[in-house]
Design a protein around this motif. Sequence first.
Motif: not given
Length: 712
Positions: A481-500, A507-514
């Motif tokens: 449902s939601v990926m909640e994490t620190g904004k400092d790892i937007l590229f390191f982690w969030v972006a990679r999770m979405i792509m991979l 399908k996307v790994p999560f519907e919302k990013v907070y």
Amino acid sequence: MHIPDKFLKPYNPRESEGVMYKKWEESGYFNPDNLPGERNEPFTVVMPPPNANGSLHAGHGLVFAIEDTMVRFQRMCGKKALWIPGADHAGFETQVVYEKELQKEGRSRFQMDPKELYDEIMEFTLGNKSFMENQIRELGASCDWSRALFTLDDRVIKTVYDTFKQLEKDALLYRGARSVNWCPKHQTSLANLETQHHDRTDKFYYFQYGPFVIGTARPETKFGDKYVVMHPEDKRYKEYEHGQKIEVEWINGPITATIIKDEAGDPDIGSGVMTITPWHSAVDFDIAKRHDLDYEQIIDWRGKLLPIAGEFAGMPITLAREKIVEKLDAKGLLVKIDDAYEHAVPCCYKCDREIEPQIREQWFIKMGPLAERALQAVDNREVEFVTKRDERVFRHWLENIEDWPIARQIVWGIPIPAKICTTCMHGMVDLDDSIKECAKCGGAVEHDPDTFDTWFSSGQWPLCTTGFPDSEDFTTYYPTSVMETGKDILFFWVARMIMLGLYRTGKVPFEKVYLNGMVRDGKGQKMSKSKGNVVSPLEISEKYGTDALRMALIVGNTPGTDINLDIQKVNAYKKFANKLWNISRFILTAVEEAYIQEQPSLSESDAEILHAFNEIVRDVTDDLNNFRYHLASEKIYQYVWHELADVILEESKALLQEEGDAKRSRQWLLYHLLTQSLKILHPFMPFVTEEIWQSLPVTDVDMLIVAPWPKG
RNA sequence: GGGCGUUUAGCUCAGUUGGCUAGAGCAACUCGUUUACACCGAGUAGGCCGGGGGUUCGAGUCCCUCAACGCCCACCA
């Protein structure tokens, strides 16, 4: 009504919290399979797995506060609420931490057998892991420990290996000699994201190079420079032709240089002429590749000059720089020195040592196609950012994405399942250790000694935690449902999770990013060990209670904005916990059990109060559904303290003196407002609310954690 | 060099789709210990919502512009 003795003392979080967490854990309610009632709609959050190499910091406190709040709310709303915890081996990060430990003992990883080093770090990490998991409990996280996962578990490695193989099949993986960021201290290559730039003012040198004047900030790299580059349109040099050879006197004697006309030469910088050092500059390397030029290593892996430097061989670069300038000056080749040259130099983000660009055979992932699909997902609203500004940042990064070097020259990590040809350096993915000779040249092969960038495995975390590809959990809970994490790892982690995630499942790994902002100290300074202003969430929790810490982190903290962890603010919410405690004491003392069972017909004023309260509930519910925790928490606080306590309780004192319907009505109302306030406050302050709840004589469920959210 | 953002009371910050007579916490000041709570209560003071221009019946909120500050990305001739 008789009340428990504990209400005669102020609320004591220390006595309550540990016991309460244990009760929750034993109830099994952290696991959605055990939740009461029929629940069809899942609500899933994957916890950013903390690094298992030390204590939790204030940032974790914020992440867990927000995630626990959302999960508790959804659980009370009747969802199959699942929050999956984990622990991160944190490759390079942990290895750096461990190297410092080694250093204290006078040891070094470079003198250790890799296997021995790996085993030692594993022991260290597993010890930290259980320590850290207890800290997560202390912060009240209602996560499902039965589903906890460690980033080195077999399941993770299998998924990571399959992805690696798949990338090879789809021609998204390649191996090539390319310029990489090399840290001479840590002896590994790093992605651009793992470097940080520092502004510096250095000397800039102009040298006579044959008929030209060239400029450089790095004389120590110039030994191998035998190509002179200028822009093809630069009129000053029109008499020179591309490929023309000239003889020049240089550092260690005469050399033959070749003229290269390339648009990378900027006529506006210096003389418009430069020599290039392809091995130690990514720009120069690109030029060299375009023209198929030779390149040679000048500086070794530890930052010292190689034999090509002649008399300077073995010198560290800073020393060599001065000596070389002296020599060129003595030879009459130093034209001038500009000592106010401002530029930004990339440094290792861990040790701040200057990065030395080096050419190295590496595994790269071709990111273009992956990024394109991710952008599409954002366009289609398959994934939505709660923090809109981060969406813009995210897009910009994806639109300018670079290929990702995924190998690290460290032992602490997932080994890269590949064979490398000892003759031609060709690399082959080899999951089952079956490749015995080079597919290209037939040469002998050996195991790739490198490990994956830790973010390559973390990037597949939502897949691993939900049991991709064929578990029941995966069907139920992915996409989360939601990926909640620190904004400092937007590229390191969030972006990679979405792509991979998109790459492996479509399908996307999560519907919302907070994305939450950073936690700073009380004065707004960035916390750092060297400044000594690091605040431990555990220490605060110990002193003021976890509920107070959580409120201090959540109230007024807009998504994506940094927050100052002010101890006075924490103290204010500690008082609030006690206020709630005393409100409960008052109400429990004032009401008679016989009158709180069923709703009597309410007096006009009580009906109004109830109406107003329901208004608050609707408002707060709306806020919670839209991630406005900073507003919801404040509204409840305002209501409970300044309406329920200051107004309603005060006027009740007189009302309750008289017998009759008004008293009956008010008694029921007070008790109702108490139970419902506890409910809406529970996601934010779980401990004190549950503690009070369990002392109530009449409730709809035994535990507040699974109480139904009020309708309003 | 490129991108993103911030600027509201002494301090730290809220203010959701324009309706605000601009709010909170902390700090300050005055008064109050009558049994829920002194980890308290009642009250007071404090703001041309960074400057300028515009849109609108109406702007803290939208647009333009200037200024200051901050963060992120980036191949160091």
